[in-house]
Structure formats: C-alpha cells, structure tokens
Design a protein around this motif. Structure first.
Motif, mmCIF file in Angstrom:
data_model
loop_
_atom_site.group_PDB
_atom_site.id
_atom_site.type_symbol
_atom_site.label_atom_id
_atom_site.label_comp_id
_atom_site.label_asym_id
_atom_site.label_seq_id
_atom_site.Cartn_x
_atom_site.Cartn_y
_atom_site.Cartn_z
ATOM 1 N N GLU A 130 0.805 -1.224 0.000
ATOM 2 C CA GLU A 130 0.000 0.000 0.000
ATOM 3 C C GLU A 130 0.838 1.274 0.000
ATOM 4 N N GLU A 131 2.119 1.138 0.062
ATOM 5 C CA GLU A 131 2.970 2.329 0.069
ATOM 6 C C GLU A 131 3.013 2.968 -1.319
ATOM 7 N N ASP A 132 3.189 4.294 -1.338
ATOM 8 C CA ASP A 132 3.222 5.026 -2.606
ATOM 9 C C ASP A 132 4.346 4.529 -3.505
ATOM 10 N N TYR A 133 5.523 4.312 -2.920
ATOM 11 C CA TYR A 133 6.664 3.932 -3.763
ATOM 12 C C TYR A 133 6.447 2.568 -4.407
ATOM 13 N N PHE A 134 5.735 1.675 -3.708
ATOM 14 C CA PHE A 134 5.473 0.356 -4.287
ATOM 15 C C PHE A 134 4.481 0.478 -5.450
ATOM 16 N N ARG A 135 3.439 1.262 -5.263
ATOM 17 C CA ARG A 135 2.429 1.420 -6.320
ATOM 18 C C ARG A 135 3.013 2.145 -7.531
ATOM 19 N N VAL A 136 3.889 3.117 -7.268
ATOM 20 C CA VAL A 136 4.499 3.851 -8.377
ATOM 21 C C VAL A 136 5.302 2.914 -9.270
ATOM 22 N N HIS A 137 6.123 2.065 -8.678
ATOM 23 C CA HIS A 137 6.930 1.142 -9.474
ATOM 24 C C HIS A 137 6.072 0.059 -10.138
ATOM 25 N N ARG A 138 5.036 -0.356 -9.464
ATOM 26 C CA ARG A 138 4.171 -1.392 -10.037
ATOM 27 C C ARG A 138 3.439 -0.863 -11.266
ATOM 28 N N ASP A 139 3.007 0.390 -11.214
ATOM 29 C CA ASP A 139 2.173 0.941 -12.288
ATOM 30 C C ASP A 139 2.979 1.685 -13.353
ATOM 31 N N ASN A 140 4.250 2.027 -13.077
ATOM 32 C CA ASN A 140 5.044 2.819 -14.022
ATOM 33 C C ASN A 140 6.411 2.168 -14.203
ATOM 34 N N PRO A 141 6.575 1.378 -15.235
ATOM 35 C CA PRO A 141 7.840 0.648 -15.434
ATOM 36 C C PRO A 141 9.058 1.563 -15.620
ATOM 37 N N ASP A 142 8.870 2.798 -16.079
ATOM 38 C CA ASP A 142 10.002 3.674 -16.401
ATOM 39 C C ASP A 142 10.313 4.689 -15.307
ATOM 40 N N THR A 143 9.866 4.449 -14.111
ATOM 41 C CA THR A 143 10.055 5.424 -13.034
ATOM 42 C C THR A 143 11.518 5.624 -12.686
ATOM 43 N N GLY A 144 12.316 4.546 -12.689
ATOM 44 C CA GLY A 144 13.712 4.656 -12.270
ATOM 45 C C GLY A 144 13.801 4.797 -10.765
ATOM 46 N N LEU A 145 14.730 5.660 -10.306
ATOM 47 C CA LEU A 145 14.856 5.891 -8.868
ATOM 48 C C LEU A 145 13.693 6.745 -8.399
ATOM 49 N N PHE A 146 13.023 6.288 -7.336
ATOM 50 C CA PHE A 146 11.891 7.035 -6.777
ATOM 51 C C PHE A 146 12.210 7.375 -5.327
ATOM 52 N N ILE A 147 12.006 8.647 -4.973
ATOM 53 C CA ILE A 147 12.218 9.108 -3.605
ATOM 54 C C ILE A 147 10.856 9.439 -3.006
ATOM 55 N N SER A 148 10.543 8.805 -1.900
ATOM 56 C CA SER A 148 9.224 8.963 -1.290
ATOM 57 C C SER A 148 9.120 10.286 -0.539
ATOM 58 N N LYS A 149 7.910 10.598 -0.091
ATOM 59 C CA LYS A 149 7.725 11.678 0.852
ATOM 60 C C LYS A 149 8.317 11.256 2.204
#
Length: 441
Positions: A130-149
């Motif tokens: 349920e974390e934002d960073y997990f959903r971002v990577h699951r739904d967007n394959p090209d995200t790369g490095l993601f920094i959470s709030k």
C-alpha cells in the motif's frame, strides 16, 4: 587679466554648487553600486551554500542508488535461486553502501511482501503493497529511482529510495527499497553556519518539502504548489527570487540550485540582513552630504584664500607627475626625458652610458596566486632593492611599466653596470623569503 571680485565670487559659488551636485550624483551612484554589490555578494554566497548542500545530498543519493542498482542487477542472475541465504546476502549486499544514516536495503516481491532484508537472514513478515513507492513502481515501469515523501519507517522518519525489479520480458517482479534517515539532514544542516532568519529547504521535483531549517513539522511533507498566494514560477530551476516566500512572511532572497539531482535545494536570506549594512552606510553618507552642502559657502571662501598658494601646489603636482605612485621611483615619462638628455650628453662628450632593464620573474603567476596586493608589495620590495643599489646622483632608477624597471647609469661602462645589476639581483634574492622566492632578470 583679473576678473572683478564679484564675478570671481559668483564663479566660485557656481563651481561649488556644481561640485556639490556632481558629488551628490557620484555618491548616489556609489550607493547604488554598493547595493548591487551587497546583493551580488549575498547571491554568490547563497549559490555557493546551495551548491555545497546539493553536492553532499546528491553524492549520498548516488551512492545509495548504486547499491540499489547492484541488488536489482544481481537479482536478475539465473543462478541466484540456487544459493543459500548467507551467500545470497553476500552477493546482493556485499557492495551496499553502509553509513550511520543509511537504512538496510529490503526486497519486496510483486505482492509487496518482504522477501530479503539486508539486516537479517530471517526477516519478519511485512507488506508494503500500500505504500506510494510500491504502487508507483508497479504501475510505471520507467520510473527509475523514486524518492518517497518523508515517512515513518521502523520508528524513525526517513526518505525511502526505491527501484523496480523487472523480469527480462518487462513484467513487474517487485521493488528493492532502502532509506535515508532524517538524522542525515539534521547532521548536514547542523554543520552550517547560518545566521538568524536564514533558511535551507530541500524539495522533491514536485515541490514536496523533504526537509527545512529552521525545522517546522507543519511544513515537512507538504507540497508548496498548493500554498495560496504563491506562484511556483517565481523560483524556476537555477533562478533567484526576492520577496515573501510560500512558508512565512519574511522577505528574503531565495536561490534555487540548478541540478540534475531528484532533490532540489533552495536557500534563503532575509533582505534586512543583506541590506542592513548598506542602509547604515546610506544614512551615514546622506548625513555627510547634508554637512557638505552646509559647508559649501565656507569651502568657497577657503578657495579664495587658497588661490594665492596655487603656484606652490602646481609645483608639487609637477613633482608628483614625475614619480611612480607605488614604488616611489621615477615614472616612464620622467625616464624618457632623462635618457634622451643623457644620450645627447654622452654622444657629445664621447662618454660611456649603460642601461639596465630589470624584470620581476614570473610576476603574472605570482599575482594570480597571491593577489594584486601581494604583487604590489613585491614590486615595492624590488624598487627598494634597486634604490639601495643605485646611489650616484646622476643615476636614474625608474619603473618602466608593469613589473619592468630601468636603471640609467651615465658615465659607467658595461663592467660597472654588470656589478650594479648583480648587486640588485642579490639584494632582491636576499630580501625575499618563503616558499615563493622573488627573483629578477
């Protein structure tokens, strides 16, 4: 023909008024330049501060991201499924960045379940689906490095850095994540020498506040795009803004660092702090100007009395015009006149005449390294050595130009001139000391 006294007085009064007006204009121009100088200095200081903070943050993020990439790449090895847990940890985390402020790297499967934890061989069940960073990577394959709030993780506020784990065909296999504790930013900002009212803000690219000093828990995690009365276009990437910012009502100069880092650094300094000294100087100069205007008539009367001493002053000015202001030697103009006269005399009476051209070695490099003030001191020292070595009344020592000197020796042949030259060279060598010895050629 002398002017009548009345006309002379009127001319002096008119000259005084013109002088006061001109001086007022000059002072106004100086004050404006001083204000621009204070502003430019403050901007340069803020840019340097932002650059240093950005470099430190960017370096640590890149270091930690390399560890995340290493884990992602090693998880793609076919033989990884056959090794034991200790060997698996060694393969995945052997080159992982470790530091006081770095959290342990974790691997989550496609369902968000914790499967591997760098801190233990047998991690407890945990889900981050349920974390934002997990959903971002699951739904967007090209995200790369993601920094959470900023978020609470294992009892401490952290930033979670994460990367997607993908199969060779591109479908989602999970997420590898690590964290940087807030203590890193507190330690970084604690080392800065900030003045009262100075601010340092770290944002994500979407303008979410990651950290701010002075610390305000109400601001951390907020998105500045939503602040009423604030236009995000006021402070573009690499820009500068003067005025009230989105957080408080204190007018500041804000500088935003241009960087490719996922985090943005903005530093601010109150305008009162920047221009406080200038305002004091402006008031002082204004008071001086009022005093000068009041004294204008008195100065005019003094000028009338000083007319009688004009000839003496002109004689003194002529003497100054033939002397180099820095070294006290004769200047180029006086030297040219002297050498022309001595050459004619030597030709007429068949007398020897010698000329020494002396050059301070590597002066430009010395000037660039130690500054113009040190360069001036070097030239003055060389001039003193020349003066001590040239004592005859007819000799002429002059500053020829820049770091070049000339010594005219009427009546001396080459051998005598060589002895004088060697004396000068040795005196300069003995006078200079330290790692950078001054020499002349």
């Amino acid at each position: 023909m002398k002017l009548p006294w009345r006309l002379s007085a009127r001319l002096l009064i008119a000259s005084s008024v013109a002088t006061v007006i001109g001086f007022s204009a000059v002072c106004t121009s100086v004050l404006i330049d001083m204000r621009h100088g204070e502003e430019a200095l403050a901007r340069q200081t803020l840019e340097n501060l932002a650059s240093g903070i950005d470099a430190d943050i960017n370096r640590n993020i890149e270091l930690y991201d390399l560890s995340l990439r290493n884990v992602v790449n090693n998880l793609g090895l076919p033989e990884i499924a056959e090794v034991s847990k200790p060997i698996l940890h060694l393969i995945l985390f052997d080159h992982a960045a470790t530091a006081q402020h770095f959290g342990a790297i974790q691997v989550f499967d496609a369902a968000g379940r914790l499967t591997i934890d760098a801190s233990t061989l047998d991690p407890l069940p945990e889900s981050r689906a349920e974390e934002d960073y997990f959903r971002v990577h699951r739904d967007n394959p090209d995200t790369g490095l993601f920094i959470s709030k900023p978020m609470l993780h294992r009892g401490a506020y952290v930033l979670v850095l994460s990367r997607r784990i993908s199969a060779p065909d591109g479908h989602f296999l999970g997420v590898v994540a690590g964290s940087i504790r807030f203590s890193y930013f507190q330690d970084l900002f604690g080392r800065l020498s900030l003045e009262q009212g100075d601010t340092v803000t770290v944002l994500r690219r979407d303008r979410t506040v990651i950290m701010r000093t002075p610390f305000d828990p109400e601001i951390i995690g907020r998105n500045l795009n939503t602040r009423s009365g604030w236009n995000p276009a006021n402070l573009p990437d690499g820009g500068i803004y003067r005025g009230v910012g989105p957080v408080d009502t204190i007018p500041r100069m804000y500088v935003r660092r241009t960087s490719e880092s996922p985090l943005v650094v903005i530093v601010g300094k109150p305008l009162d702090s920047i221009f406080g000294l200038w305002q004091t100087e402006a008031m002082r100069i204004g008071a001086i100007m009022l005093t000068l205007i009041g004294l204008a008539l008195g100065v005019t009367m003094l000028l009338v009395r000083e007319m009688g001493r004009r000839a003496q002053a002109e004689s003194r000015l002529e003497e100054l015009a033939s002397t180099d202001a820095l070294t006290g030697l004769k200047n180029r103009r006086k030297f040219d006149a002297t050498i022309e006269s001595e050459w004619r005399r030597a030709t007429r009476y068949a007398l020897p005449i010698s000329l020494l051209m002396i050059d301070a070695d590597h002066f430009k490099a010395f000037n660039d390294r130690f500054g113009h003030q040190a360069g001036d001191q070097l030239l003055l020292g060389v001039a003193i050595c020349i003066t001590d070595s040239v004592r005859r009344a007819g000799d002429c020592a002059a500053r020829y130009g820049g770091e070049e000197f000339a010594v005219l020796l009427p009546g001396q042949a080459a051998a005598d001139a060589m002895r004088v030259a060697e004396t000068i060279r040795l005196k300069v060598q003995e006078w200079s000391d330290g790692a950078e010895r001054a020499t002349v050629s």
